[in-house]
Motif scaffolding. Structure first.
Motif, PDB file in Angstrom:
ATOM      1  N   VAL A  52      24.964   4.086   9.061  1.00 41.56           N
ATOM      2  CA  VAL A  52      24.028   5.207   8.956  1.00 41.56           C
ATOM      3  C   VAL A  52      24.372   6.297   9.961  1.00 41.56           C
ATOM      4  O   VAL A  52      24.924   6.034  11.022  1.00 41.56           O
ATOM      5  N   HIS A  56      20.475  10.367   8.809  1.00 46.11           N
ATOM      6  CA  HIS A  56      19.849   9.359   7.956  1.00 46.11           C
ATOM      7  C   HIS A  56      18.746   8.606   8.712  1.00 46.11           C
ATOM      8  O   HIS A  56      17.681   8.323   8.156  1.00 46.11           O
ATOM      9  N   SER A  60      14.795   8.617   7.801  1.00 46.54           N
ATOM     10  CA  SER A  60      14.059   7.364   7.621  1.00 46.54           C
ATOM     11  C   SER A  60      12.834   7.321   8.530  1.00 46.54           C
ATOM     12  O   SER A  60      11.752   6.900   8.110  1.00 46.54           O
TER      13      SER A  60
END
Length: 113
Positions: A52, A56, A60
Motif C-alpha cells: 500500500v 491508500h 482507508s
C-alpha cells in the motif's frame, strides 16, 4: 451504524466484511497503536503483506473515519493520530468472533479427518 437499523441490515459487528483488506488492517493497527502517528501504519501494513501507498492508507483512514470506526485526535487537517471509536470496537469484536468461529470449524474438520 445505528442501533435502529432495520432487520435487513447487517448487525454493526458485521461491518468489517464490507471493509477492504487495507481498511481492515488499518483498523487493527489503529487499535494496536492507539494514538501513534498514522505513518507507522504504512510500515505495519507492509509487514502485514499489503502493498500500500501513503495515499491508500490515508484514503482507508478517511473511509474508516467517515464510517465512524476511528476518529482523529488531531484538530489539524493533517490528521496524524487516530483512535478506535465504540463502533470500531464493535467491528473488531465481530472480526474476533468470526475468526474464532472459523478456527473452530477448521479444528472440527481436522479432528474428524
Amino acid at each position: 451504524m445505528t442501533a435502529d437499523s432495520d432487520a435487513s441490515d447487517q448487525p454493526d459487528w458485521a461491518a468489517y466484511q464490507n471493509l477492504t483488506p487495507t481498511a481492515q488492517t488499518c483498523l487493527l493497527l489503529v487499535a494496536n497503536y492507539d494514538g501513534d502517528a498514522w505513518g507507522g501504519l504504512i510500515a505495519q501494513a507492509a509487514q502485514e503483506g499489503l502493498d500500500v501507498s501513503d495515499r491508500h492508507v490515508r484514503r482507508s483512514l478517511a473511509d474508516l473515519e467517515s464510517a465512524g470506526l476511528v476518529e482523529s485526535s488531531e484538530a489539524t487537517q493533517r490528521r496524524e493520530t487516530y483512535s478506535v471509536t465504540d463502533d470500531g470496537r464493535e467491528v473488531l469484536s465481530g472480526m474476533r468472533d468470526s475468526l474464532a468461529q472459523t478456527l473452530e470449524m477448521v479444528d472440527n474438520r481436522e479432528g474428524s479427518a
